[in-house]
Design a protein around this motif. Sequence first.
Motif, PDB file in Angstrom:
ATOM      1  N   ARG A   1       0.864  -1.169   0.000  1.00 56.29           N
ATOM      2  CA  ARG A   1       0.000   0.000   0.000  1.00 56.29           C
ATOM      3  C   ARG A   1       0.903   1.223   0.000  1.00 56.29           C
ATOM      4  NH1 ARG A   1      -2.687  -3.621  -0.940  1.00 56.29           N
ATOM      5  NH2 ARG A   1      -4.769  -4.177  -0.167  1.00 56.29           N
TER       6      ARG A   1
ATOM      7  N   ASP B   1      -1.025   0.304  -9.851  1.00 60.74           N
ATOM      8  CA  ASP B   1      -2.395  -0.111  -9.563  1.00 60.74           C
ATOM      9  C   ASP B   1      -2.990   0.896  -8.585  1.00 60.74           C
ATOM     10  OD1 ASP B   1      -4.759  -1.282  -8.801  1.00 60.74           O
ATOM     11  OD2 ASP B   1      -3.880  -3.183  -8.165  1.00 60.74           O
ATOM     12  N   SER B   2      -3.984   1.650  -9.030  1.00 62.13           N
ATOM     13  CA  SER B   2      -4.538   2.730  -8.207  1.00 62.13           C
ATOM     14  C   SER B   2      -5.158   2.218  -6.911  1.00 62.13           C
ATOM     15  CB  SER B   2      -5.574   3.528  -8.999  1.00 62.13           C
ATOM     16  OG  SER B   2      -6.649   2.703  -9.400  1.00 62.13           O
ATOM     17  N   SER B   3      -5.498   0.916  -6.868  1.00 63.70           N
ATOM     18  CA  SER B   3      -6.084   0.375  -5.634  1.00 63.70           C
ATOM     19  C   SER B   3      -5.054   0.313  -4.509  1.00 63.70           C
ATOM     20  CB  SER B   3      -6.664  -1.020  -5.887  1.00 63.70           C
ATOM     21  OG  SER B   3      -5.642  -1.949  -6.182  1.00 63.70           O
ATOM     22  N   ARG B   4      -3.755   0.397  -4.871  1.00 65.64           N
ATOM     23  CA  ARG B   4      -2.719   0.400  -3.830  1.00 65.64           C
ATOM     24  C   ARG B   4      -2.462   1.787  -3.273  1.00 65.64           C
ATOM     25  NH1 ARG B   4       2.224  -0.679  -5.127  1.00 65.64           N
ATOM     26  NH2 ARG B   4       2.116  -0.738  -7.400  1.00 65.64           N
TER      27      ARG B   4
ATOM     28  N   GLY C   1      -8.781   5.609   0.592  1.00 68.08           N
ATOM     29  CA  GLY C   1      -9.287   5.595  -0.768  1.00 68.08           C
ATOM     30  C   GLY C   1      -8.498   6.508  -1.646  1.00 68.08           C
TER      31      GLY C   1
END
Length: 376
Positions: free
Chosen positions: A134, A154-157, A376
């Motif tokens: 993260r 990866d934008s989710s990280r 987020g």
Amino acid sequence: MAALRVLQLLPALESGGVEKSTLEIAEALAEHGCASFVASAGGRLVEPLLATGSTHIALDIGRKSPWTLRHIVSLRRLIEQLQPDIVHARSRLPAWIAWWALNGLRGRRPHFITTVHGLNSPGHYSAIMTRGERVICVSDTVREYLQKHYPAIDSSRLITIPRGVDSNAFPFGYVADEGWKQAFFAEFPQLLGGPMMCLPGRGTRLKGHADAIELLARLHAAGCDARLLLLGADEHGRSAYLEELREQARRLGVAEALAISAPRHDIREVMSISRLVLQLSNKPEAFGRTVVEALSLGRPVLGFDHGGVGESLRRYFPQGAVPIEQPSHLAVRAIEMMRFPPKLSPIEAPSKQAMQLATLQLYQTLCCPFLPESGG
């Protein structure tokens, strides 16, 4: 919350936003019964760190020298000894040392997290900060910067956790007591006799000290007998730079209205007696904590409208934002605020407590993946 073991890594514990965030997370970890470890070269903030109940390990992992690579083995042994659940790197070289140490680790491997505190020049060296499981972004400005320069990430990280202000430490309307004022002005008598401006920041050119002195001269030319404190600029190894600033002040005729101090613990008190707090970094900053702290106190801030500073000013005090390509407008805006002090209202900025909780929840989620993830 599970009793996690967290190792934070940074170059040193002297002063600045990285260091303050480190202490705030260390404090939260200890309060929640977790084991908090910090590895750095040390500095004046080691004592406050130890007061949180954390453990400090002296490890010079931030010095830009080939010799620093020898600490890969030292850090690997430290990780094997401490058995942390999380290794949290807050700067590029410590992150590289941690990455190589973890890659050679035998047995249980901790989770690797990074926090991007600055808008570093994009490239291979800086890209290490995007390799965390993260990647904490301290502002929307940082998140957008990473997405622009590292489009493959990866934008989710990417987890945005804004730096928070402690409303108990920076309460709206706070006024320093008379005893403190007397001691302060006895130390800096040149700041008496006129409205004071304060520019908090390290002794580096990017903080805009020269622009602040130029602003002081413009105010004097306009008949405003302002005073200026460069708070925190007097650091070890910066004597040549400080003499350059003093020479500029002498050349502009404002040397008697200028004071330069070492880093101090009483920034709240200094801000509370300042007519204006300045944030004049000539390169975009990731966040600009002092902007939010000053506005939380109810003190007006004047700064360049770019990066995280501009983001905060546009959100909470837009009249304090000046385009960086128009530095002469600083004096116009400063004179207005000196003559007609703006009335500020309490701001609803992210709190220190919210930042701490979001970070600890992120730690918990990585170690206990059945829990919902925050941020987020």
